[in-house]
Design a protein around this motif. Structure first.
Motif, PDB file in Angstrom:
ATOM      1  N   TRP A 179       0.818  -1.222   0.000  1.00  0.00           N
ATOM      2  CA  TRP A 179       0.000   0.000   0.000  1.00  0.00           C
ATOM      3  C   TRP A 179       0.851   1.270   0.000  1.00  0.00           C
ATOM      4  O   TRP A 179       0.624   2.195  -0.784  1.00  0.00           O
TER       5      TRP A 179
ATOM      6  N   ALA B 214      -7.918   3.969   9.139  1.00  0.00           N
ATOM      7  CA  ALA B 214      -6.525   4.445   9.179  1.00  0.00           C
ATOM      8  C   ALA B 214      -5.601   3.663   8.257  1.00  0.00           C
ATOM      9  O   ALA B 214      -4.558   4.164   7.835  1.00  0.00           O
TER      10      ALA B 214
ATOM     11  N   LEU C 194      -0.920   6.113   6.856  1.00  0.00           N
ATOM     12  CA  LEU C 194      -0.348   7.233   6.084  1.00  0.00           C
ATOM     13  C   LEU C 194      -0.813   8.576   6.644  1.00  0.00           C
ATOM     14  O   LEU C 194      -0.023   9.510   6.774  1.00  0.00           O
ATOM     15  N   ILE C 195      -2.107   8.689   6.979  1.00  0.00           N
ATOM     16  CA  ILE C 195      -2.636   9.955   7.514  1.00  0.00           C
ATOM     17  C   ILE C 195      -2.267  10.080   8.995  1.00  0.00           C
ATOM     18  O   ILE C 195      -1.844  11.150   9.450  1.00  0.00           O
TER      19      ILE C 195
ATOM     20  N   ASP D 203      -9.746   0.591  12.180  1.00  0.00           N
ATOM     21  CA  ASP D 203      -9.913  -0.007  10.846  1.00  0.00           C
ATOM     22  C   ASP D 203     -10.497  -1.410  11.015  1.00  0.00           C
ATOM     23  O   ASP D 203     -10.330  -2.039  12.065  1.00  0.00           O
ATOM     24  N   VAL D 204     -11.157  -1.886   9.972  1.00  0.00           N
ATOM     25  CA  VAL D 204     -11.679  -3.256  10.010  1.00  0.00           C
ATOM     26  C   VAL D 204     -10.696  -4.240   9.365  1.00  0.00           C
ATOM     27  O   VAL D 204     -10.955  -5.442   9.349  1.00  0.00           O
TER      28      VAL D 204
ATOM     29  N   MET E 127      -4.019  -4.268   7.203  1.00  0.00           N
ATOM     30  CA  MET E 127      -3.590  -2.862   7.065  1.00  0.00           C
ATOM     31  C   MET E 127      -3.024  -2.372   8.394  1.00  0.00           C
ATOM     32  O   MET E 127      -1.966  -1.741   8.444  1.00  0.00           O
TER      33      MET E 127
ATOM     34  N   ASP F 129     -15.442  -2.554  13.724  1.00  0.00           N
ATOM     35  CA  ASP F 129     -16.422  -1.772  12.973  1.00  0.00           C
ATOM     36  C   ASP F 129     -17.174  -0.909  13.985  1.00  0.00           C
ATOM     37  O   ASP F 129     -18.055  -1.408  14.691  1.00  0.00           O
TER      38      ASP F 129
ATOM     39  N   MET G  26     -10.263   8.525   2.456  1.00  0.00           N
ATOM     40  CA  MET G  26     -10.650   7.502   1.477  1.00  0.00           C
ATOM     41  C   MET G  26     -11.306   6.271   2.101  1.00  0.00           C
ATOM     42  O   MET G  26     -11.280   5.185   1.516  1.00  0.00           O
ATOM     43  N   ALA G  27     -11.927   6.449   3.275  1.00  0.00           N
ATOM     44  CA  ALA G  27     -12.604   5.322   3.920  1.00  0.00           C
ATOM     45  C   ALA G  27     -14.122   5.459   3.828  1.00  0.00           C
ATOM     46  O   ALA G  27     -14.838   4.453   3.836  1.00  0.00           O
TER      47      ALA G  27
ATOM     48  N   HIS H  77     -16.232   3.427   1.528  1.00  0.00           N
ATOM     49  CA  HIS H  77     -16.347   1.998   1.836  1.00  0.00           C
ATOM     50  C   HIS H  77     -17.460   1.708   2.840  1.00  0.00           C
ATOM     51  O   HIS H  77     -17.648   0.549   3.219  1.00  0.00           O
TER      52      HIS H  77
HETATM   53  C1  LIG Z   1      -8.602   3.228   0.657  1.00  0.00           C
HETATM   54  S1  LIG Z   1      -8.071   2.640   2.223  1.00  0.00           S
HETATM   55  C2  LIG Z   1      -7.412   4.145   2.945  1.00  0.00           C
HETATM   56  C3  LIG Z   1      -6.445   3.887   4.052  1.00  0.00           C
HETATM   57  C4  LIG Z   1      -5.805   5.144   4.649  1.00  0.00           C
HETATM   58  N1  LIG Z   1      -6.777   6.033   5.218  1.00  0.00           N
HETATM   59  C5  LIG Z   1      -5.008   5.866   3.597  1.00  0.00           C
HETATM   60  O1  LIG Z   1      -5.380   7.009   3.243  1.00  0.00           O
HETATM   61  O2  LIG Z   1      -4.011   5.300   3.145  1.00  0.00           O
HETATM   62  C6  LIG Z   1      -9.614   2.454   3.073  1.00  0.00           C
HETATM   63  C7  LIG Z   1      -9.474   1.873   4.468  1.00  0.00           C
HETATM   64  O3  LIG Z   1     -10.761   1.950   5.100  1.00  0.00           O
HETATM   65  C8  LIG Z   1     -10.948   0.754   5.819  1.00  0.00           C
HETATM   66  N2  LIG Z   1     -12.374   0.523   6.073  1.00  0.00           N
HETATM   67  C9  LIG Z   1     -13.339   0.113   5.219  1.00  0.00           C
HETATM   68  N3  LIG Z   1     -14.516  -0.010   5.856  1.00  0.00           N
HETATM   69  C10 LIG Z   1     -14.306   0.346   7.147  1.00  0.00           C
HETATM   70  C11 LIG Z   1     -15.117   0.415   8.315  1.00  0.00           C
HETATM   71  N4  LIG Z   1     -16.427   0.098   8.291  1.00  0.00           N
HETATM   72  N5  LIG Z   1     -14.552   0.780   9.479  1.00  0.00           N
HETATM   73  C12 LIG Z   1     -13.223   1.097   9.541  1.00  0.00           C
HETATM   74  N6  LIG Z   1     -12.401   1.048   8.463  1.00  0.00           N
HETATM   75  C13 LIG Z   1     -12.930   0.683   7.293  1.00  0.00           C
HETATM   76  C14 LIG Z   1     -10.303  -0.303   4.945  1.00  0.00           C
HETATM   77  O4  LIG Z   1     -10.055  -1.500   5.658  1.00  0.00           O
HETATM   78  C15 LIG Z   1      -9.049   0.428   4.484  1.00  0.00           C
HETATM   79  O5  LIG Z   1      -7.973   0.235   5.367  1.00  0.00           O
END
Ligand SMILES: C[S@@+](CC[C@H](N)C(=O)[O-])C[C@H]1O[C@@H](n2cnc3c(N)ncnc32)[C@H](O)[C@@H]1O
Length: 203
Positions: free
Chosen positions: A12, A46, A50-51, A66-67, A71, A91, A108-109, A112
Motif C-alpha cells: 500500500w 486508518a 499514512l494519515i 480499521d476493520v 492494514m 467496525d 478515502m474510507a 467503503h
Molecule cells: C482506501 S483505504 C485508505 C487507508 C488510509 N486512510 C489511507 O489514506 O491510506 C480504506 C481503508 O478503510 C478501511 N475501512 C473500510 N470499511 C471500514 C469500516 N467500516 N470501518 C473502519 N475502516 C474501514 C479499509 O479497511 C481500508 O484500510
C-alpha cells in the motif's frame, strides 16, 4: 467481516495514489486544524497509517480504527508511530468505542461505508463538544476510479453539497471544503476533498 485489503496492504505505502493522497490531505490537515499536543484523535479507516503519520507528531495519541487487520499490522510495524498510536480493529458502526475524541480524521474510507448518515452520526457521538471532523474522499465521479468489480465500494465519491447537508443533519456546524489533490488516472481527473466541520460546544 472479510479483510478486503489483505493483498493491497502488502504494498500500500509504495503505491503512487495513496502516496499522493497522503501528501495532499496531510498538507490540508496541517494547515486547517488548530492542532494541540493534548488532543486525542481518531483516524477512521486508518489503514497502514499514512494519515496517522501526519497527525501523530502533533497530538497526544491517535486511535487508528480499521476493520482490516492486515492494514493495521503494517501500521503497527512503523517505528515512528510507536507509543503514539493505539490500533483498534473494529467496525465502530456496529460496536462504538467507549471513549470520545477531540477530532476524527479520515481519508478515502467513507466510500467503503454504505450508510454515510449513520457513519456521520457515529463520528458525532465519538466527539467531545467542540470537536472536529476532517474527512477526505473523492468528489462525485462516474464510477471509473476503482477497477470494475472492486468489492466494498459503496459510493462513487461524494457530492459536496449533499455531504455538507448530511453533516449538518448529523449535528455538525460550518462544513468547509478544501481540494487536497487532483489525481490523474488514464486521462481522467479525480479531485479529492477534505471537509472540516465542528461539533457545537453545546452539542
Ligand atoms: C482506501 S483505504 C485508505 C487507508 C488510509 N486512510 C489511507 O489514506 O491510506 C480504506 C481503508 O478503510 C478501511 N475501512 C473500510 N470499511 C471500514 C469500516 N467500516 N470501518 C473502519 N475502516 C474501514 C479499509 O479497511 C481500508 O484500510
Amino acid at each position: 467481516m472479510a479483510d478486503l485489503f489483505e493483498d493491497k496492504s502488502q504494498d500500500w505505502d509504495s503505491r503512487p495514489i495513496p502516496q499522493l493522497i497522503s501528501e495532499g490531505v496531510g498538507e490540508v490537515l496541517l494547515h486547517t486544524i488548530p492542532w494541540d499536543p493534548a488532543m486525542e484523535i481518531m483516524d477512521f479507516g486508518a489503514g497502514t497509517g499514512l494519515i496517522t503519520s501526519h497527525v501523530a507528531p502533533g497530538v497526544r495519541r491517535v486511535w487508528a480504527v480499521d476493520v482490516s487487520a492486515s492494514m493495521l499490522e503494517q501500521l503497527e510495524a512503523k517505528d515512528a508511530l510507536e507509543g503514539r498510536v493505539e490500533t483498534v480493529c473494529r467496525d465502530i458502526l456496529a460496536e462504538p468505542l467507549a471513549r470520545r475524541f477531540d477530532g476524527v480524521v479520515s481519508a478515502m474510507a467513507m466510500h467503503h461505508v454504505e450508510d454515510t448518515e449513520r457513519l456521520l452520526e457515529r463520528f458525532f457521538e465519538h466527539l467531545v463538544p467542540g470537536g472536529f471532523v476532517a474527512l477526505a474522499d473523492l468528489d462525485a465521479e462516474d464510477g471509473s476510479f476503482h477497477p470494475e468489480g472492486t468489492q466494498g465500494v459503496y459510493h462513487h465519491g461524494f457530492d459536496r453539497e449533499s455531504l455538507a447537508r448530511q453533516l449538518v443533519d448529523a449535528g455538525f456546524v460550518d462544513p468547509q471544503f478544501h481540494t487536497a489533490v487532483t489525481l490523474q488516472k488514464e486521462e481522467r481527473a479525480y479531485p479529492v476533498f477534505v471537509v472540516t466541520a465542528t461539533k457545537p460546544n453545546d452539542g
